[in-house]
Design a protein around this motif. Structure first.
Motif, PDB file in Angstrom:
ATOM      1  N   GLY A 110      10.211 -52.242 -13.560  1.00  0.00           N
ATOM      2  CA  GLY A 110      10.779 -51.896 -14.859  1.00  0.00           C
ATOM      3  C   GLY A 110       9.780 -51.610 -15.958  1.00  0.00           C
ATOM      4  N   ARG A 111       8.480 -51.729 -15.674  1.00  0.00           N
ATOM      5  CA  ARG A 111       7.443 -51.472 -16.679  1.00  0.00           C
ATOM      6  C   ARG A 111       6.748 -50.143 -16.387  1.00  0.00           C
ATOM      7  N   VAL A 112       6.475 -49.379 -17.439  1.00  0.00           N
ATOM      8  CA  VAL A 112       5.706 -48.139 -17.293  1.00  0.00           C
ATOM      9  C   VAL A 112       4.241 -48.509 -17.088  1.00  0.00           C
ATOM     10  N   VAL A 113       3.681 -48.148 -15.936  1.00  0.00           N
ATOM     11  CA  VAL A 113       2.333 -48.628 -15.611  1.00  0.00           C
ATOM     12  C   VAL A 113       1.350 -47.527 -15.223  1.00  0.00           C
ATOM     13  N   GLY A 114       1.810 -46.312 -14.920  1.00  0.00           N
ATOM     14  CA  GLY A 114       0.876 -45.326 -14.379  1.00  0.00           C
ATOM     15  C   GLY A 114       1.034 -43.936 -14.930  1.00  0.00           C
ATOM     16  N   LEU A 115      -0.060 -43.161 -14.816  1.00  0.00           N
ATOM     17  CA  LEU A 115      -0.085 -41.751 -15.183  1.00  0.00           C
ATOM     18  C   LEU A 115      -0.602 -40.946 -14.000  1.00  0.00           C
ATOM     19  N   LEU A 116      -0.209 -39.671 -13.927  1.00  0.00           N
ATOM     20  CA  LEU A 116      -0.720 -38.748 -12.920  1.00  0.00           C
ATOM     21  C   LEU A 116      -1.840 -37.934 -13.559  1.00  0.00           C
ATOM     22  N   LEU A 117      -3.047 -38.044 -12.992  1.00  0.00           N
ATOM     23  CA  LEU A 117      -4.237 -37.483 -13.632  1.00  0.00           C
ATOM     24  C   LEU A 117      -4.991 -36.539 -12.703  1.00  0.00           C
ATOM     25  N   ASP A 118      -5.438 -35.412 -13.255  1.00  0.00           N
ATOM     26  CA  ASP A 118      -6.428 -34.583 -12.583  1.00  0.00           C
ATOM     27  C   ASP A 118      -7.789 -34.946 -13.163  1.00  0.00           C
ATOM     28  N   ARG A 119      -8.819 -34.203 -12.817  1.00  0.00           N
ATOM     29  CA  ARG A 119     -10.162 -34.557 -13.292  1.00  0.00           C
ATOM     30  C   ARG A 119     -10.281 -34.421 -14.807  1.00  0.00           C
ATOM     31  N   ALA A 120      -9.679 -33.369 -15.367  1.00  0.00           N
ATOM     32  CA  ALA A 120      -9.802 -33.148 -16.813  1.00  0.00           C
ATOM     33  C   ALA A 120      -9.119 -34.259 -17.606  1.00  0.00           C
ATOM     34  N   THR A 121      -7.895 -34.625 -17.213  1.00  0.00           N
ATOM     35  CA  THR A 121      -7.199 -35.669 -17.959  1.00  0.00           C
ATOM     36  C   THR A 121      -7.769 -37.057 -17.652  1.00  0.00           C
TER      37      THR A 121
END
Length: 464
Positions: free
Chosen positions: A303-314
């Motif tokens: 139920g907690r927001v924990v992650g992001l989807l990242l490429d090298r730039a971000t």
């Protein structure tokens, strides 16, 4: 024959390293060869197969948030080597405009177009063997084989191959007001496609949907309780939550969910992941389009927001490592952080228990086009197939309608999660910034509150 057979890996390393030296923090070379076969089938039978080959290379330099990129429609070593000279200046070069992919008849097509045509014809034959009024049938299939290789200024050289075949079949009833229904699916090869979507099963599904369309009743407009069927209903969380957690939008002020990173937004039973390592799904791959190893990323945990989807730039912006989420439609395009296979993990409730808990609402088994405004998390979807629910039972097929809601509210509105996780049939594509990409979604049966129903004339944002 490997895509690296024309270009020596050591030479690619040297070019990538030279591009970064004195010009940027990082550079890479991207090579791609894609063979695509399109087959159609209608009242006149199978049309001629259209086979197209696209191949080329691109170089990219990253420096302090600035991107320099150039693409060439060739894999010849001299053209790959020319990328270093083409990016030798200080200006940012854009990839050539590039029209539609060149199409020509090729004897070495990666997929047997005759066998694909036979599969589509088998669906029509299965329909003919069943009773019913006069109907109109059409179908199309696309088989794609993509090979890529990436060389980076950090000394890595890696390659991957991705094969996929998908189809869609459409059936229309007779009469001026008759409905048209559709079924689609995909798999890694034709044999697997036949196993997952046999012609008999597809024909039965089309006829069932057409019969339901004739009996469909309109839903009551307004907020209602929704039960999402396992599988394709996962597109709701793909759009409503996943896009908001892609690094480019999240880190540049375009995401409502980014503001809630680390906070409890849903029940503890709710976990959403993105996983390109699962075999046999549309978004599966060994590595991303920057050569970073594919990896599972948890977006929402308990139920907690924990992650992001990242490429090298971000990842550079976030001060962390990439998540293996870089994707590009072709060598002409810049990579973007994107979802692959996004799904909700199983809960603890039996699907029958979930349905029985709804005194009045709708059951949705197929969602159509829709999109989210990631800055506000507002979204809308067309319901392609659904049913009215009353007294804990499905009572009637549902006429076309639109559901609208807010991604943050929907996470909080999850009330019950089933034990029956399924994935979508594999025909879906996602659109972002003008680029297409195959993407898988999945979920178990789920009860959600906070969605509103509107008539089909309501505006739906065009999108993936």
């Amino acid at each position: 024959m490997s895509i690296l057979s024309l270009n020596d890996p050591a030479s690619l390393r040297r070019i990538a390293s030279s591009l970064a030296r004195g010009r940027g923090d990082y550079a890479d070379i991207f090579l791609e060869r894609t063979l695509e076969t399109d087959v159609t089938h209608d009242a006149a039978g199978a049309g001629p197969a259209v086979i197209g080959l696209s191949e080329g290379c691109a170089a990219r330099i990253l420096r302090a948030g600035r991107v320099t990129h150039h693409a060439v429609g060739s894999l010849e070593p001299r053209d790959v080597a020319s990328l270093e000279e083409r990016l030798g200046g200080t200006g940012s070069l854009r990839p050539p405009a590039g029209g539609p992919r060149a199409r020509s008849e090729r004897a070495d097509a990666a997929h047997d177009s005759a066998a694909v045509a036979l599969y589509l014809a088998s669906i029509e034959n299965a329909l003919r063997g069943r009773a019913g009024s006069e109907r109109s049938f059409r179908a199309q299939a696309q088989a794609q084989s993509q090979e890529i290789a990436v060389a980076t200024s950090e000394g890595e050289v890696s390659e991957d191959r991705r094969d996929w075949i998908s189809f869609s079949a459409h059936l229309s009833g007779s009469g001026r007001t008759a409905a048209t229904v559709s079924i689609g699916g995909g798999a890694q090869d034709l044999e697997r496609l036949r196993a997952l979507h046999s012609p008999d099963r597809v024909a039965e599904g089309l006829l069932r949907s057409l019969a339901e369309a004739k009996e469909a009743v309109p839903p009551l407009a307004g907020e209602t309780t929704v039960v999402l069927a396992p599988g394709l209903g996962g597109i709701l969380f793909h759009e409503a939550c996943g896009h908001s957690l892609e690094g480019d939008r999240a880190l540049r002020g375009g995401s409502a969910l980014m503001e809630l990173l680390g906070e409890q937004v849903g029940p503890r039973e709710l976990t959403i992941v993105d996983d390109p390592t699962l075999a046999g799904l549309p978004g599966s791959r060994r590595m991303d389009d920057e050569g970073w190893p594919a990896a599972r990323t948890v977006l929402v945990e308990s139920g907690r927001v924990v992650g992001l989807l990242l490429d090298r730039a971000t990842a550079l912006l976030a001060g962390t490592s990439p998540t293996g989420s870089a994707r590009r439609e072709s060598y002409r395009d810049l990579p973007l952080p994107r979802m692959t296979n996004t799904f909700v993990l199983e809960g603890t409730r039996e699907p029958e228990e979930i349905l029985a808990s709804v005194s009045r609402g709708i059951y949705i088994s197929d969602l159509g086009s829709g999109e989210v405004d990631t800055a506000t998390a507002n979204f809308s979807f067309r319901v392609r197939r659904g049913h009215l629910v009353a007294g804990g039972r499905i009572v009637a097929p549902l006429a076309p309608c639109v559901i609208v809601g807010n991604g943050v509210d929907i996470l909080a509105g999850v009330k019950m999660i089933g034990v029956d996780l399924k994935f979508d049939p594999g025909a879906g594509e996602c659109g972002k910034d003008g680029q297409r990409a195959r993407a898988g979604v999945g979920m178990p049966t789920m009860k959600v509150e906070g969605l509103s129903v509107k008539p089909p004339s309501s505006r739906v944002l065009a999108g993936s």
